[in-house]
Every structure is written in C-alpha cells, then in structure tokens.
Design an enzyme around this catalytic site. Structure first.
Site, PDB file in Angstrom:
ATOM      1  N   LYS A 251       8.846  -1.312 -17.581  1.00  0.00           N
ATOM      2  CA  LYS A 251       9.331  -0.085 -16.945  1.00  0.00           C
ATOM      3  C   LYS A 251       9.768  -0.384 -15.515  1.00  0.00           C
ATOM      4  O   LYS A 251       9.112  -1.180 -14.839  1.00  0.00           O
ATOM      5  CB  LYS A 251       8.187   0.948 -16.870  1.00  0.00           C
ATOM      6  CG  LYS A 251       7.875   1.658 -18.155  1.00  0.00           C
ATOM      7  CD  LYS A 251       6.752   2.679 -17.931  1.00  0.00           C
ATOM      8  CE  LYS A 251       6.297   3.313 -19.228  1.00  0.00           C
ATOM      9  NZ  LYS A 251       7.306   4.146 -19.883  1.00  0.00           N
ATOM     10  N   ASP A 321       8.124  -0.727 -25.008  1.00  0.00           N
ATOM     11  CA  ASP A 321       7.690   0.462 -24.274  1.00  0.00           C
ATOM     12  C   ASP A 321       7.453   1.647 -25.224  1.00  0.00           C
ATOM     13  O   ASP A 321       6.870   2.651 -24.838  1.00  0.00           O
ATOM     14  CB  ASP A 321       8.724   0.818 -23.200  1.00  0.00           C
ATOM     15  CG  ASP A 321       8.170   1.760 -22.149  1.00  0.00           C
ATOM     16  OD1 ASP A 321       6.938   1.959 -22.132  1.00  0.00           O
ATOM     17  OD2 ASP A 321       8.971   2.289 -21.344  1.00  0.00           O
ATOM     18  N   ARG A 325       3.389   5.033 -30.256  1.00  0.00           N
ATOM     19  CA  ARG A 325       3.549   5.316 -31.697  1.00  0.00           C
ATOM     20  C   ARG A 325       2.974   4.197 -32.549  1.00  0.00           C
ATOM     21  O   ARG A 325       2.558   4.425 -33.684  1.00  0.00           O
ATOM     22  CB  ARG A 325       5.033   5.578 -31.990  1.00  0.00           C
ATOM     23  CG  ARG A 325       5.927   4.414 -31.719  1.00  0.00           C
ATOM     24  CD  ARG A 325       7.396   4.803 -31.667  1.00  0.00           C
ATOM     25  NE  ARG A 325       7.755   5.481 -30.414  1.00  0.00           N
ATOM     26  CZ  ARG A 325       8.957   5.973 -30.151  1.00  0.00           C
ATOM     27  NH1 ARG A 325       9.938   5.875 -31.036  1.00  0.00           N
ATOM     28  NH2 ARG A 325       9.196   6.574 -29.010  1.00  0.00           N
TER      29      ARG A 325
HETATM   30  N1  BES Z   1       4.109   6.571 -22.133  1.00  0.00           N
HETATM   31  C1  BES Z   1       5.503   6.689 -22.340  1.00  0.00           C
HETATM   32  C2  BES Z   1       6.002   8.129 -22.395  1.00  0.00           C
HETATM   33  C3  BES Z   1       5.878   8.942 -21.130  1.00  0.00           C
HETATM   34  C4  BES Z   1       6.966   9.069 -20.282  1.00  0.00           C
HETATM   35  C5  BES Z   1       4.722   9.624 -20.842  1.00  0.00           C
HETATM   36  C6  BES Z   1       6.867   9.845 -19.148  1.00  0.00           C
HETATM   37  C7  BES Z   1       4.619  10.400 -19.698  1.00  0.00           C
HETATM   38  C8  BES Z   1       5.691  10.520 -18.860  1.00  0.00           C
HETATM   39  C9  BES Z   1       5.903   6.018 -23.661  1.00  0.00           C
HETATM   40  O1  BES Z   1       5.112   4.976 -24.074  1.00  0.00           O
HETATM   41  C10 BES Z   1       7.283   5.488 -23.455  1.00  0.00           C
HETATM   42  O2  BES Z   1       7.452   4.680 -22.585  1.00  0.00           O
HETATM   43  N2  BES Z   1       8.233   5.946 -24.244  1.00  0.00           N
HETATM   44  C11 BES Z   1       9.575   5.529 -24.120  1.00  0.00           C
HETATM   45  C12 BES Z   1      10.142   5.424 -25.501  1.00  0.00           C
HETATM   46  C13 BES Z   1      11.492   4.749 -25.552  1.00  0.00           C
HETATM   47  C14 BES Z   1      11.361   3.282 -25.235  1.00  0.00           C
HETATM   48  C15 BES Z   1      12.069   4.943 -26.923  1.00  0.00           C
HETATM   49  C16 BES Z   1      10.328   6.578 -23.299  1.00  0.00           C
HETATM   50  O3  BES Z   1      10.023   7.756 -23.426  1.00  0.00           O
HETATM   51  O4  BES Z   1      11.189   6.206 -22.529  1.00  0.00           O
HETATM   52 ZN    ZN Z   2       5.689   3.072 -23.216  1.00  0.00          ZN
HETATM   53 ZN    ZN Z   3       3.118   5.020 -23.393  1.00  0.00          ZN
END
Ligand code: BES
Ligand code: ZN
Ligand code: ZN
Length: 477
Positions: A251, A321, A325
């Site tokens: 990230k 990331d 899931r």
């Molecule tokens: N933990 C994050 C989701 C998240 C984002 C929680 C903002 C709280 C605030 C999750 O693991 C993630 O990073 N998801 C990605 C998925 C993508 C790579 C398809 C996302 O939402 O960008």
């Molecule tokens: Zn993530």
């Molecule tokens: Zn996450």
C-alpha cells in the site's frame, strides 16, 4: 463513569450539573429555567447545538428519533467531560431514554493508553430521574433494566474500540488470541486457539499464505457461548488482520496508516459474543476470527501464487492486498465444518476501500443472497444507531472473478464494484445449503474514522457490535 437510576423528582436530585434536552425547540418547557440567558446566547434548540448556563447544559434535539437523542447525549457528555464536576443529572425522555443513556457511555469513551499525561476526568456519576419529560413518572425497575442493557452494550462497543485502537506493535495474531482467551475467561466462554500447524494440517492454505511473511504467525480464534435454553445457533466470523501493509502489492503510505484497524471485524465478533453472554441471550453463538498480519518479507506470498483453501478451491493471487477475503475464505469453511446445523452465519470485515467509495465512511455494506436477512440487518442497524445499506450481487460481476489458471481469482478484472465482487468471492466459500443463512457486513468505512462523528470520538467505533446485538435480540421472536 456510572449511570444510576433515582426514584426521585428531577429537581430533588442533588448533583453538580443538570443535563436538559430541548425537544423540538420547545423552550417553554418546565425544565428550561434559563430562558432569557439562552436567548441572549442565541440558543434556539437547533439539532446538536449546546449551551451551558451556570450549572445546566442545554442540548437541542429537533428530530424526535433515537439516533438524534443518542448523538445529543454524546455531545453533552463530551462538553461535560473537561469540567471539574463529579456528578450530573438527567430526566427520562420516554422511549428515547435508552438511546440517551447509551449516548452518554459511547460519547464518554476516550483511548489514552499511550498518553503520558492523560487529561483527568472528574465526572463519576450521572443520575437518571424516573421523572419523565412529559410529566408522568417511569417505573424504577424498567429504568434499571434499560441502564443495565445500555451499560453492557457500551462496555462491549468500548471493548472492541480498545482492541482496535491498540497499536499494531502490541496487537499481533498471538496477542489478539491472548486477548480473546482473556475475554473467554471473563465471560465463561469456550475458547480454542489454533496455531499455524493446525492451519497447515487442515488445508487452510489461503489464510496461512496471508500470514506467512510475519514474525507472528496466524491464529484461528474460536469462542463459543452455549446457553442451555438456546433457540438458535449463530456463527460470527471476523476478519482479524492485525496489520495490513498490502503485502508485496504494498500500500502507498497514506493508505497504510490506520490499517491497525483491519482487525475490526475480529474485535467486533469478540465483543458481540461477550455482550450476548452478559445479556444471557438464549442463542448459541460462535465467534470465529482469522488473525493474521499481512507483512512483507522474503517469505511473503506473491501475486501469481496459487493457493488451496480448506474447501479445496484453488485461488489465483493477483493482488496480495486483497488478503482479507483469503483469510475469511478459510475461516468461513472452518466455521461451516465445525458448527453443525447453524441457523445463520454472519461475517464482519473491513474488506474493501470500494465499499467506502460506494457508501461513504459512515455506512456498513450488507451483502448476501437472502433479501429478508439483509433487510433485517439494515433494520437492526437503524434501530441500534448504525448505518447500513445493501449492495446487490449480480451475475455479471460474478464473471469478473474468473481466473485463467485457478478456480477463482482473488480480485476482479474490473476496478468498479469492488465491494460487491469481494462479497461474491466470499460466497464461493459458503456451502450451497448455507447460502440463505449467510450475510456479509463490510465495515471498512465506519470501523475507524480519523475525526469524531455521531457518538464516536476519534478512532475506532466498534462498528457492527450494536447492530449485531440488536439483530440477535430480534431473533428471540
Ligand atoms: N483492508 C483493506 C480494505 C480497507 C480499505 C479497509 C480502507 C479500511 C479502509 C483490504 O484488505 C484491501 O486492501 N482491499 C483492497 C482490495 C483490492 C486490492 C482489490 C482495496 O480495497 O483496495
Ligand atoms: Zn489489503
Ligand atoms: Zn485488509
């Protein structure tokens, strides 16, 4: 701070401060003793407005609904907190008394474990008079019941908030599991903690992969509350990423901060089972949390890896990331394998940024196959003071998870509809017979917000706890 019911007239109770709600701008009510001063200060009772006159605090509540009272009470307590008073008193406001009492407890919360000099708070007691705003008097025993339920609910929400606000150098999969066992001991719950060897032996390759790079290996936490008079069996499954760096699909730093809150689903399920047991709800409850840290190291899982989940489905990793899931896939399989004849299975997760884009920061996304079940969560959210809304699955979005090399890809091929495709991904790990018993709650928005809002001070909110308790209570019939 404790809240104490008093079978006495409001004016007779001895306290340092009076808390008065000005309903629908009715400044001619008998509780309003400072009309001229209020007028001078320009206070007209507008929503969320506050005015302190000597030892009285007036709070405006225009709309007559529970949430407005809950927020007004949280605002009032926030204003009283810095004062050097030890007690305050309030009257009863009919059906809104419970929301008010809850608002006090939720608004009073502050996390200052890391401050060397935390601000001192002298407010210790709020007395609630049985005298009603409308003139009659409420029953002492029922007021005490309301206070008791609110108190347990607030304690549960604040327990989740504490776990989430704790820094990630303290909370890792092992220490989170330790916290779970402490909660279990305290509430007399069954508790089983599984380590990485169990995950390996039991084919939970998706969860294992996510936690591989971390110095603290994953833990699967299983708490159970089994009352003798149980009428239903409900399983909650929480995402417990104690930190989410994104892994090799790292990230950017602006998006990484606050990812200590990626275990908010796990914290919520642990708090839910605690509150349910404290309230002695006649429902068998299981709280299962997949705890892992998505870190970076030479041992990290990578994009292009193919993982095998507990139900033997193969998953192509396209983005490390999208790890929540993967953890949930195995945790959901475990839940369905271990808890036979379940009536409902509810997962709670800070799953996608896309859910925040879709619904805003304050609303939980509700997904699943059964319309009535999803609606019941939206309704319980509304009743408890949490915002929730349904995001609908459809056949076209489902196709976007297709993988050329494995059974399914861990991300969608489109950048749109990401909250829903994540929900559809999870559905692949729900057995056919459980499809209509499953609901997915994406709390990525409301779990942690970097500014105070509603009844929530800065930081973790405990999202999901109140909604789930309200929903469990609605199952009683
Ligand atoms: N933990 C994050 C989701 C998240 C984002 C929680 C903002 C709280 C605030 C999750 O693991 C993630 O990073 N998801 C990605 C998925 C993508 C790579 C398809 C996302 O939402 O960008
Ligand atoms: Zn993530
Ligand atoms: Zn996450």
């Amino acid at each position: 701070m404790k809240i104490v019911a008093k079978n006495e007239q409001f004016s007779k109770i001895v306290a340092d401060f009076r808390i008065l709600f000005v309903c629908e701008k009715k400044l001619d009510h008998r509780f309003v003793e400072d009309r001229e001063r209020l007028d001078l200060m320009g206070f007209d009772g507008s929503d969320e407005s506050i005015c302190i006159v000597e030892n009285s605090i007036y709070v405006g509540v225009e709309n007559q609904d529970s949430e407005s009272y809950r927020i007004a009470a949280a605002k009032a307590i926030g204003a009283l907190k810095p004062l050097k008073i030890s007690s305050a008193k309030v009257a009863c406001y009919g059906e809104y008394s419970s929301a008010i009492i809850e608002g006090f407890g939720l608004g009073f919360y502050e996390f200052n474990s890391y401050k060397s000099k935390p601000k001192s708070v002298s407010l210790e007691t709020i007395f609630v008079s049985t005298e009603e705003y409308l003139g009659n008097s409420s029953d002492l025993a029922s007021l005490e019941n309301i206070i008791n339920r609110s108190d347990l609910m607030v304690k549960g929400v604040n327990l989740a908030r504490d776990l989430i606000n704790t820094a990630p150098n303290e909370i890792n999969p092992i220490t989170l599991a330790k916290k779970a066992s402490e909660i279990a001991k305290d509430a007399d719950l069954e508790c089983t903690i599984y380590d990485e060897k169990y995950l390996e032996t039991n084919g939970m390759g998706a969860m294992l992969a996510v936690g591989k790079a971390s110095a603290t290996q994953p833990r699967l936490i299983h708490l159970a509350y089994k009352p003798k008079n149980a009428q239903k069996k409900v399983v909650f499954v929480g995402k417990g990423l104690t930190y989410d760096t994104g892994g090799l699909s790292l990230k950017p730093s602006d998006y990484m901060t606050t990812m200590k809150a990626d275990m908010s689903g796990a914290a919520a399920v642990m708090a839910i089972i605690k509150v349910a047991s404290d309230l002695a709800l006649p429902i068998e409850i299981h709280a299962i949390a997949g705890a892992a840290e998505n870190a970076v190291s030479g041992n990290a899982f990578r994009p292009d890896d193919v993982l095998v989940a507990k139900n033997q489905k193969t998953i192509e990793v396209k983005n490390t990331d999208a790890e929540g899931r993967l953890v949930l896939a195995d945790a959901l399989c475990y839940a369905q394998d271990m808890v036979k004849d379940l009536d409902y299975i509810v997962d709670i997760a800070t799953l996608t940024g896309a859910c925040v884009v879709a619904l805003g920061e304050y609303t939980t996304g509700v997904m699943g196959f059964d319309e009535d079940l999803k609606n019941s969560f939206v309704a319980s959210g509304e009743k408890s003071g949490e915002l929730a809304w349904i995001l609908p699955f459809n056949r076209h979005l489902k196709k976007l998870l297709k993988s050329e090399v494995a059974d399914i890809s861990n991300i969608s091929s489109s950048r749109y509809g990401g909250a829903i495709t994540a929900g559809i991904f999870l559905s692949e790990f729900i057995e056919e017979k459980n499809h209509n018993k499953w609901v997915h709650l994406d709390i990525a928005g409301p779990a942690f917000v970097e500014k105070a809002w509603g009844v929530n001070p800065y930081g973790a909110t405990g999202a999901g706890v109140r909604m789930a308790i309200e929903w469990l209570e609605s199952l009683k019939g």
